[in-house]
Design a protein around this motif. Sequence first.
Motif, PDB file in Angstrom:
ATOM      1  N   PHE A  82      26.547  45.481  57.374  1.00 40.01           N
ATOM      2  CA  PHE A  82      25.653  44.425  57.843  1.00 40.01           C
ATOM      3  C   PHE A  82      24.308  44.990  58.307  1.00 40.01           C
ATOM      4  CE2 PHE A  82      29.380  41.467  58.570  1.00 40.01           C
ATOM      5  CZ  PHE A  82      28.944  40.523  57.650  1.00 40.01           C
ATOM      6  N   ILE A  83      24.342  46.099  59.033  1.00 44.57           N
ATOM      7  CA  ILE A  83      23.096  46.685  59.544  1.00 44.57           C
ATOM      8  C   ILE A  83      22.233  47.203  58.403  1.00 44.57           C
ATOM      9  CG2 ILE A  83      22.129  48.504  60.977  1.00 44.57           C
ATOM     10  CD1 ILE A  83      23.415  46.148  62.480  1.00 44.57           C
ATOM     11  N   ILE A  84      22.866  47.838  57.415  1.00 49.18           N
ATOM     12  CA  ILE A  84      22.111  48.341  56.257  1.00 49.18           C
ATOM     13  C   ILE A  84      21.463  47.184  55.502  1.00 49.18           C
ATOM     14  CG2 ILE A  84      22.338  49.476  54.019  1.00 49.18           C
ATOM     15  CD1 ILE A  84      24.525  51.216  55.267  1.00 49.18           C
ATOM     16  N   CYS A  85      22.185  46.088  55.358  1.00 47.19           N
ATOM     17  CA  CYS A  85      21.638  44.924  54.655  1.00 47.19           C
ATOM     18  C   CYS A  85      20.567  44.217  55.478  1.00 47.19           C
ATOM     19  CB  CYS A  85      22.755  43.939  54.315  1.00 47.19           C
ATOM     20  SG  CYS A  85      23.940  44.546  53.099  1.00 47.19           S
ATOM     21  N   ALA A  86      20.649  44.320  56.814  1.00 52.10           N
ATOM     22  CA  ALA A  86      19.690  43.624  57.668  1.00 52.10           C
ATOM     23  C   ALA A  86      18.331  44.307  57.694  1.00 52.10           C
ATOM     24  CB  ALA A  86      20.244  43.545  59.096  1.00 52.10           C
ATOM     25  N   ALA A  87      18.307  45.635  57.496  1.00 50.15           N
ATOM     26  CA  ALA A  87      17.059  46.389  57.637  1.00 50.15           C
ATOM     27  C   ALA A  87      15.941  45.917  56.703  1.00 50.15           C
ATOM     28  CB  ALA A  87      17.341  47.878  57.447  1.00 50.15           C
ATOM     29  N   PRO A  88      16.190  45.729  55.385  1.00 54.54           N
ATOM     30  CA  PRO A  88      15.075  45.328  54.500  1.00 54.54           C
ATOM     31  C   PRO A  88      14.565  43.906  54.762  1.00 54.54           C
ATOM     32  CG  PRO A  88      16.923  46.238  53.252  1.00 54.54           C
ATOM     33  CD  PRO A  88      17.423  45.944  54.631  1.00 54.54           C
ATOM     34  N   PHE A  89      15.413  43.030  55.223  1.00 56.92           N
ATOM     35  CA  PHE A  89      15.050  41.616  55.357  1.00 56.92           C
ATOM     36  C   PHE A  89      14.701  41.224  56.791  1.00 56.92           C
ATOM     37  CE2 PHE A  89      18.188  42.042  51.917  1.00 56.92           C
ATOM     38  CZ  PHE A  89      17.408  41.647  50.841  1.00 56.92           C
ATOM     39  N   GLY A  90      15.040  42.076  57.755  1.00 57.70           N
ATOM     40  CA  GLY A  90      14.764  41.728  59.158  1.00 57.70           C
ATOM     41  C   GLY A  90      15.509  40.482  59.585  1.00 57.70           C
ATOM     42  N   SER A  91      16.740  40.317  59.112  1.00 56.84           N
ATOM     43  CA  SER A  91      17.519  39.122  59.414  1.00 56.84           C
ATOM     44  C   SER A  91      18.182  39.246  60.778  1.00 56.84           C
ATOM     45  CB  SER A  91      18.571  38.907  58.321  1.00 56.84           C
ATOM     46  OG  SER A  91      19.474  37.880  58.688  1.00 56.84           O
ATOM     47  N   HIS A  92      17.880  38.306  61.658  1.00 56.32           N
ATOM     48  CA  HIS A  92      18.499  38.339  62.978  1.00 56.32           C
ATOM     49  C   HIS A  92      19.990  38.033  62.903  1.00 56.32           C
ATOM     50  CE1 HIS A  92      18.982  33.937  63.569  1.00 56.32           C
ATOM     51  NE2 HIS A  92      17.927  33.842  62.754  1.00 56.32           N
ATOM     52  N   VAL A  93      20.396  37.247  61.904  1.00 59.88           N
ATOM     53  CA  VAL A  93      21.813  36.916  61.744  1.00 59.88           C
ATOM     54  C   VAL A  93      22.615  38.164  61.395  1.00 59.88           C
ATOM     55  CG1 VAL A  93      23.487  35.578  60.422  1.00 59.88           C
ATOM     56  CG2 VAL A  93      21.298  34.549  61.061  1.00 59.88           C
ATOM     57  N   LEU A  94      22.088  38.970  60.462  1.00 57.44           N
ATOM     58  CA  LEU A  94      22.797  40.174  60.057  1.00 57.44           C
ATOM     59  C   LEU A  94      22.832  41.203  61.184  1.00 57.44           C
ATOM     60  CD1 LEU A  94      21.550  40.630  56.373  1.00 57.44           C
ATOM     61  CD2 LEU A  94      23.753  39.776  57.171  1.00 57.44           C
ATOM     62  N   TYR A  95      21.731  41.323  61.935  1.00 57.98           N
ATOM     63  CA  TYR A  95      21.725  42.259  63.065  1.00 57.98           C
ATOM     64  C   TYR A  95      22.740  41.839  64.127  1.00 57.98           C
ATOM     65  CZ  TYR A  95      17.726  45.124  61.689  1.00 57.98           C
ATOM     66  OH  TYR A  95      16.898  46.016  61.051  1.00 57.98           O
ATOM     67  N   LYS A  96      22.788  40.535  64.396  1.00 56.00           N
ATOM     68  CA  LYS A  96      23.769  40.060  65.376  1.00 56.00           C
ATOM     69  C   LYS A  96      25.196  40.250  64.874  1.00 56.00           C
ATOM     70  CE  LYS A  96      20.862  36.565  67.625  1.00 56.00           C
ATOM     71  NZ  LYS A  96      20.672  35.114  67.885  1.00 56.00           N
ATOM     72  N   ALA A  97      25.410  39.992  63.584  1.00 51.55           N
ATOM     73  CA  ALA A  97      26.744  40.177  63.015  1.00 51.55           C
ATOM     74  C   ALA A  97      27.155  41.649  63.071  1.00 51.55           C
ATOM     75  CB  ALA A  97      26.780  39.662  61.579  1.00 51.55           C
ATOM     76  N   GLY A  98      26.209  42.529  62.702  1.00 43.52           N
ATOM     77  CA  GLY A  98      26.508  43.959  62.761  1.00 43.52           C
ATOM     78  C   GLY A  98      26.804  44.420  64.181  1.00 43.52           C
ATOM     79  N   GLY A  99      25.992  43.937  65.140  1.00 42.71           N
ATOM     80  CA  GLY A  99      26.239  44.295  66.535  1.00 42.71           C
ATOM     81  C   GLY A  99      27.583  43.791  67.027  1.00 42.71           C
ATOM     82  N   GLY A 100      27.933  42.573  66.640  1.00 38.26           N
ATOM     83  CA  GLY A 100      29.224  42.025  67.045  1.00 38.26           C
ATOM     84  C   GLY A 100      30.386  42.809  66.469  1.00 38.26           C
ATOM     85  N   PHE A 101      30.259  43.246  65.210  1.00 38.97           N
ATOM     86  CA  PHE A 101      31.322  44.026  64.598  1.00 38.97           C
ATOM     87  C   PHE A 101      31.429  45.415  65.230  1.00 38.97           C
ATOM     88  CE2 PHE A 101      31.461  40.877  61.185  1.00 38.97           C
ATOM     89  CZ  PHE A 101      32.801  40.884  60.858  1.00 38.97           C
ATOM     90  N   PHE A 102      30.286  46.002  65.612  1.00 34.45           N
ATOM     91  CA  PHE A 102      30.335  47.297  66.298  1.00 34.45           C
ATOM     92  C   PHE A 102      31.083  47.172  67.635  1.00 34.45           C
ATOM     93  CE2 PHE A 102      26.841  49.300  63.735  1.00 34.45           C
ATOM     94  CZ  PHE A 102      27.522  50.476  63.458  1.00 34.45           C
ATOM     95  N   ILE A 103      30.786  46.119  68.376  1.00 34.09           N
ATOM     96  CA  ILE A 103      31.470  45.918  69.656  1.00 34.09           C
ATOM     97  C   ILE A 103      32.958  45.656  69.435  1.00 34.09           C
ATOM     98  CG2 ILE A 103      31.646  44.380  71.659  1.00 34.09           C
ATOM     99  CD1 ILE A 103      28.625  44.016  71.520  1.00 34.09           C
ATOM    100  N   THR A 104      33.286  44.874  68.408  1.00 32.78           N
ATOM    101  CA  THR A 104      34.689  44.615  68.091  1.00 32.78           C
ATOM    102  C   THR A 104      35.425  45.897  67.735  1.00 32.78           C
ATOM    103  OG1 THR A 104      34.109  42.391  67.279  1.00 32.78           O
ATOM    104  CG2 THR A 104      36.250  43.299  66.617  1.00 32.78           C
ATOM    105  N   ALA A 105      34.754  46.759  66.939  1.00 39.11           N
ATOM    106  CA  ALA A 105      35.359  48.046  66.585  1.00 39.11           C
ATOM    107  C   ALA A 105      35.604  48.885  67.834  1.00 39.11           C
ATOM    108  CB  ALA A 105      34.461  48.801  65.611  1.00 39.11           C
TER     109      ALA A 105
END
Length: 233
Positions: free
Chosen positions: A136-159
């Motif tokens: 999610f974080i890799i995919c969020a970088a080119p587009f600057g998507s707040h949804v992908l950054y939040k999803a990636g952050g949530g998955f990191f915390i879940t992990a």
Amino acid sequence: MKLSVGIFFGGFFGALGILFFLVAFGTDYWLLATEVGRCSESLNDTMEEKITFHHEGFFWRCWFDGKVDDNANSMWKFWYMNQSPSKNCTHAYLSPFPLLRDEYNSTAYNSAVIYRGFWSVLLLLGVVTVIVASFFIICAAPFGSHVLYKAGGGFFITAGILFTLVVVLYVIWVQAMADLENYVIMKKIDCPDFSLYARYGWSFMLAPVGIFFTIFSGMLFLLVGRTIYLHSD
């Protein structure tokens, strides 16, 4: 500028967390144990001092005989550098108790197998979750998507939470389910002077560090996603 700094440190701490997880769960020094005893020989009924060293992790369990002095530095080298060439290893799931149990009842054995299987599933889920978070974080970088950054952050915390549960279950397994006192009593039948010294190894110590970095990375990415969302309005 501040946003790029947050993304950089989020990725940096996330990578550190993954690295610590790989080293911690991929090495076999979660539990270190030393068995020392004077055991009777069956042939001439003499007493012989025997020292056995154990180290084990999630996947492998190893043990070997040897002698070391009381010097801490030589002990460190002996554990990790100068191990005996006659070292024996087996898959940890084949002997689900800490150390090598000579005798155990079937009920306790089956319970230990189920317990190890449960935390193995949590470990696998944690690995999958941290991989998805990275994607999610890799995919969020080119587009600057707040949804992908939040999803990636949530998955990191879940992990991080899943890996925390794995560590907690491991501690419970060693402290409560292992029943090392009965193991010592059983060994003292043949070795009256038998003693056991068990402690957590460096592999175990690395896991909480990886958990901290992973959760901290997830919080940074959640903050990055929120910042992007606020500035996009």
